[in-house]
Design a protein around this motif. Structure first.
Motif, short mmCIF file in Angstrom:
data_model
loop_
_atom_site.label_atom_id
_atom_site.label_comp_id
_atom_site.label_asym_id
_atom_site.label_seq_id
_atom_site.Cartn_x
_atom_site.Cartn_y
_atom_site.Cartn_z
N THR A 102 0.68 -0.90 -0.24
CA THR A 102 0.23 0.08 -0.03
C THR A 102 0.67 1.45 0.25
OG1 THR A 102 -1.97 -1.19 1.17
CG2 THR A 102 -1.17 1.06 1.29
N ASP A 103 0.91 2.14 -1.02
CA ASP A 103 1.78 3.52 -1.15
C ASP A 103 0.83 4.41 0.17
OD1 ASP A 103 2.64 5.69 -1.63
OD2 ASP A 103 3.23 5.26 -4.06
N PRO A 104 2.45 4.52 0.66
CA PRO A 104 1.46 5.18 2.31
C PRO A 104 1.76 6.45 1.52
CG PRO A 104 3.85 4.46 2.29
CD PRO A 104 3.46 4.21 1.20
N ASP A 105 1.92 7.06 0.83
CA ASP A 105 1.45 8.60 0.10
C ASP A 105 0.06 8.56 -0.62
OD1 ASP A 105 3.54 9.98 1.44
OD2 ASP A 105 4.88 9.52 -0.43
N THR A 106 -0.20 7.20 -1.77
CA THR A 106 -1.31 7.62 -2.24
C THR A 106 -2.69 6.56 -2.04
OG1 THR A 106 -0.57 6.51 -3.72
CG2 THR A 106 0.00 8.33 -4.06
N VAL A 110 0.98 -1.57 -4.95
CA VAL A 110 1.73 -1.19 -5.48
C VAL A 110 1.74 -3.05 -5.64
CG1 VAL A 110 3.33 -0.77 -6.33
CG2 VAL A 110 2.10 1.10 -5.21
N TYR A 232 11.18 1.84 -0.51
CA TYR A 232 10.41 1.80 -1.45
C TYR A 232 10.00 3.07 -1.87
CZ TYR A 232 5.58 2.62 -3.15
OH TYR A 232 4.45 3.34 -4.24
N LYS A 233 10.11 3.62 -3.19
CA LYS A 233 10.33 5.05 -3.08
C LYS A 233 9.22 5.30 -3.99
CE LYS A 233 11.91 8.77 -6.90
NZ LYS A 233 12.46 8.78 -7.47
N SER A 234 7.86 6.05 -3.05
CA SER A 234 5.64 6.48 -3.63
C SER A 234 6.93 6.68 -4.48
CB SER A 234 5.72 6.71 -2.24
OG SER A 234 5.98 8.72 -2.46
N LYS A 235 4.76 7.09 -5.47
CA LYS A 235 4.58 7.83 -6.73
C LYS A 235 4.83 8.73 -6.58
CE LYS A 235 1.42 4.29 -8.32
NZ LYS A 235 0.18 3.44 -8.61
N ASN A 238 8.55 10.93 -2.00
CA ASN A 238 8.97 10.42 -1.21
C ASN A 238 9.76 8.68 -0.86
OD1 ASN A 238 8.18 13.17 -0.18
ND2 ASN A 238 6.48 12.10 -0.12
N HIS A 240 9.78 5.50 1.90
CA HIS A 240 9.53 4.56 2.87
C HIS A 240 10.18 3.24 3.69
CE1 HIS A 240 6.51 7.73 2.91
NE2 HIS A 240 6.22 7.50 1.95
#
Length: 256
Positions: A102-106, A110, A232-235, A238, A240
């Protein structure tokens, strides 16, 4: 594949604890363990609906692959058990493990894939290891001195069994006993008092929240384990650190 004396192929796996907390007469004190490659026998275990429903399928699997004579699953520290679990997954189905994050920002789901052989052991403070699974910590607020141990698989089994007994009570009160049960199993003495009734009373009535937080932080700093998280690099760009699951679905085809 390692050279070995067994009638089946095995591999030598390193333990995150380096064997530092096991008795000198234990095979685990060498810091390594022999495990066998998974076969159709182990796949039978993984796909057993009965074992899955009982919640013991992973334990049965690890029991089956441990090859080192004299080693019982219950003796293993939790971090070492995790390392064996990861090693068994690699030997059975390869190093590539597909995950859904789960993308932490969006908040979007994923699909990704990680190389399990790239997971590293957690760095821990070895300076406090004195050749046995016993440690001391002075609580910063109450100043009480606790002696404690790091939990083994056998300890976790006992805790899980007690939690199941308390499940009906917890469903009524809405309060879980997991933290206090874990503390009662982990603490060996309070200011030198080893009586379990005294330890239980301390945990239930005297263990300040400020102290429990610092106690847990200290345990984390000396806990040997595998870092089961990925960068992990978010979309949106960022970075994480995201933990991955080591449950039943960690193995194929159990999660299919």
């Amino acid at each position: 594949m390692a050279e070995n004396q067994y009638a089946f192929p095995t591999e030598v796996l390193s333990l995150p604890s380096k064997g530092l907390l096991y008795p000198k007469d234990s095979p685990l004190s060498k810091g390594v363990i022999d495990v066998k490659y998974m076969t159709a026998k182990e796949e039978d275990i993984l796909t057993s609906q009965n074992l899955i429903q009982q919640g013991v399928v992973i334990d049965r699997l690890l029991d089956s692959v441990i090859a080192t004579e004299g080693v019982k699953l219950g003796d293993l520290l939790i971090g070492d058990k995790n390392a064996i679990m990861i090693g068994t997954r690699v030997l059975g189905y390869g190093k590539d493990y597909p995950v859904q994050l789960t993308d932490p920002d969006t908040g979007e789901q994923v699909e990704s894939e990680i190389d399990l052989t790239k997971l590293e052991n957690v760095k821990f403070d070895e300076s406090v290891f004195k050749g046995e699974n016993k440690f001391s910590f002075t609580l910063p607020n109450s100043k009480k001195v606790l002696e404690f141990k790091l939990l083994t698989h056998s300890d976790e089994e006992q805790i899980d069994a007690l939690l199941q007994q308390y499940e009906k009570i917890s469903s009524v009160t809405g309060v879980s006993n997991e933290m206090t049960l874990r503390l009662k199993h982990q603490i060996l003495s309070v200011d030198g008092e080893t009586d379990q009734k005294i330890i239980d009373d301390f945990v239930d009535n005297q263990f300040l929240a400020l102290d429990t937080r610092e106690f847990r932080k200290y345990i984390q700093s000396i806990q040997p384990d595998v870092d089961v998280s990925i960068n992990y690099k978010s979309k949106v760009g960022n970075f994480h650190k995201i933990p991955i699951s080591l449950g039943i679905d960690f193995f194929w085809p159990a999660g299919e």
